[in-house]
Design an enzyme around this catalytic site. Structure first.
Site, PDB file in Angstrom:
ATOM      1  CG  ASP A 211      18.890  25.257  75.633  1.00  0.00           C
ATOM      2  OD1 ASP A 211      18.362  26.512  75.962  1.00  0.00           O
ATOM      3  OD2 ASP A 211      19.194  24.367  76.331  1.00  0.00           O
ATOM      4  CD  GLU A 281      23.076  19.747  52.427  1.00  0.00           C
ATOM      5  OE1 GLU A 281      22.185  19.054  52.249  1.00  0.00           O
ATOM      6  OE2 GLU A 281      24.213  19.674  53.112  1.00  0.00           O
TER       7      GLU A 281
END
Ligand code: GLC
Length: 543
Positions: A211, A281
């Site tokens: 956002d 990751e």
């Protein structure tokens, strides 16, 4: 025009935006919730989308319907529990659907413990340093620290009363006064959000819609903005966006550059490089998609450089008027900008902040016909498309009576606001709440009386319905994946948008004179075709 690395799931995904309050209500309180979404996941699978993006469902006082977060690591009881979020993720994955959640990093709710601590602490304290508190200007600091305006109207600063009762400092709120802006120059803020990302990645989300991704950093001096006469104060201006889309505006590339010390600062890209590495990751190709109202296609492209986000919403089509010239310009400028950074385009025609596209294109039968034609053209382009709940039903913007309006911008400006595109979805039955939930009354925003023929149940059994059209278009889209990523515009006159993509030809006639169809098999059309020709306000795929 080409794209690299064509195999990642998101590059050509169709992602369906779920506005949580208004999708499906499982408990009868008139407000949509997570178990309601889980129940309806088979509907989304059958519609043929690849992913869903769910608007914020975290703990929140709901002043901006969840875009004011008080606890980023929990579910608001209004929408369910963390166990409900886990169940939703598990069921979606079982059905082969990816799930993107909303992340709101520009501001917290004023009820967030950090902001409450800031209010209780003195000026200059570490608690206040997580936000943008400043002394006011003028006599006794009674004037805001600078001239910035809130996106929702009025000054972007709110004055606090200090714990001893005296009028005190001001804090920055680029949106509502219950949404204080964080100070991203304070390292504590970045560390907090890395923890939030990991919290949801560990639970299995496939990505985040970020956002106000162009916010976060403000020019360090917080200097006044230079506003030219007659200019809107901000690119991220919902009222301006609606005005443009009503009146027929220009693409992002053509707009003049405004002075915007509060948006799109270079430092923000360090944040997205850090997040890129965090996502890397994790397994499974997780993504970041930017909601960034930038001033040019080039500045938008900076958010999706190879080491930053994967996608950014491309609002240029949503801001364009109904014209072949405008749409062609949107397509060509989008590809030029994407090519600068080797990124994949995204396309979107409606969302929870703008007037629904049926209404933007004139409403009624004409608006619907045009909306279906624009949608089919969009879906024929390479890249990822975002759909907004209810557009597959051909819903129009609803004229919500003032007593039911809830958008904070309505309270701050007295302008209609965004409630009209947020009316709960009609699933079945002949009267409100149209199967939205088990309750008997109208939901949180009342639905119109005339929606009986618009419900999912009514449209499912009608092959000519807009719902059947969307299902057919999404099925046909799976058949054109091998059309590749290179797009060549074709000139068929001033009223026609036409492009060739491998073996696929897409035509949109925005005028009223029928256009001869090229040779080939009609794969799908947005409306009835006349013998050998494409009528006005209609699009077609030829394969
Ligand atoms: C984004 C959201 C909008 C919200 C605002 C503040 O523009 O899409 O709904 O009001 O940010 O968080």
């Amino acid at each position: 025009m080409s794209l690299n690395d064509p195999n990642a799931w998101w590059r050509h995904a169709v992602c369906y935006q779920v506005y949580v309050r208004s999708f499906a209500d499982s408990d009868g309180d008139g407000i949509g919730d997570l178990p309601g979404i889980t129940d309806r996941l088979p509907y989304l699978r059958d519609l043929g989308v690849d992913a869903l993006w769910i608007t914020p469902f975290y703990t929140s006082p709901q002043n901006d319907h969840g875009y004011d977060v008080a606890d980023y690591r929990d579910v608001d009881p209004l929408f369910g529990s963390l166990a409900d979020a886990d169940a939703l993720l598990a069921r979606a994955h079982e059905l082969g659907l990816k799930v993107i959640v909303d992340l709101v990093p520009n501001h917290t709710s004023s009820e967030h413990p950090w902001f409450q601590a800031a209010l209780a602490a003195p000026a200059g304290s570490p608690e206040r340093a997580r936000y943008l508190f400043r002394d006011g200007r003028g006599v006794d600091g009674a004037e805001p620290p600078n001239n910035w305006e809130s996106v929702f109207g009025g000054p972007a600063w709110t004055r606090v009363t200090e714990p001893d009762g005296t009028p005190g400092q001001w804090y920055l709120n680029l949106f509502d006064s219950t949404q204080p802006d964080l100070d991203w120059r304070n390292p504590e803020v970045g560390d907090m959000f890395e923890g939030v990302l990991r919290f949801w990645l560990d639970r299995g989300v496939d990505g985040f819609r970020v956002d106000v991704a162009h916010g976060l950093y403000k020019e360090a001096t917080l200097r006044d903005q230079v506003v030219e006469k007659g200019e809107h104060a901000s690119t991220h201006d919902i009222a301006a966006a609606e005005e443009v889309s009503h009146t027929g505006g220009t693409s992002m590339v053509e707009r003049t550059m405004r002075d915007e010390p509060m948006w799109d600062q270079p430092e923000v890209h360090d944040v997205y490089r850090r997040w890129h590495d965090v996502l890397a990751e994790y397994d499974g190709d997780r993504i970041l998609v930017a909601e960034a109202w930038t001033q040019s296609a080039e500045s938008l492209a900076r958010f999706i450089r190879p080491d930053e986000m994967q996608q950014a919403f491309n609002f240029s089509w949503l801001l364009a008027e109904w014209s072949a010239e405008a749409f062609t310009e949107v397509i060509t400028s989008t590809f030029s900008a994407m090519d600068l950074v080797g990124a994949t385009p995204t396309w979107v025609l409606s969302n929870h902040d703008v007037v629904r596209h049926v209404t933007r294109y004139g409403g009624g039968d004409e608006g619907l016909q045009r909306a279906r034609a624009a949608t089919l053209t969009m879906l024929g382009l390479p890249g990822s498309s975002y759909l907004y709940q209810g557009e597959e039903l051909g819903l129009e913007q609803v004229d919500v009576a003032p007593e039911f309006r809830q958008d904070p911008s309505w309270f701050r400006t007295g302008e209609v606001g965004r409630d009209g595109c947020r009316v709960p979805i009609p699933w079945g039955d002949a009267k409100p709440p149209y199967g939205f939930g088990p309750g008997l009354d109208q939901p949180w925003i009342p639905q119109p009386d005339h929606w009986e023929s618009m419900t999912v149940a009514a449209q499912e059994s009608d092959p000519a319905s807009t719902l059947s059209f969307y299902q057919a278009a999404l099925a046909a889209r799976r058949g054109i994946v091998d059309a590749g990523n290179a797009v060549e515009m074709v000139d068929l006159g001033p009223d026609v948008v036409a492009f060739q993509r491998g073996h696929l030809t897409v035509l949109l006639n925005t005028g009223s004179t029928p256009v001869a169809l090229p040779e080939g098999e009609v794969l799908i059309a947005s409306g009835p075709l006349a013998d050998g020709s494409l009528p006005g306000d209609t699009a077609v795929w030829i394969g």
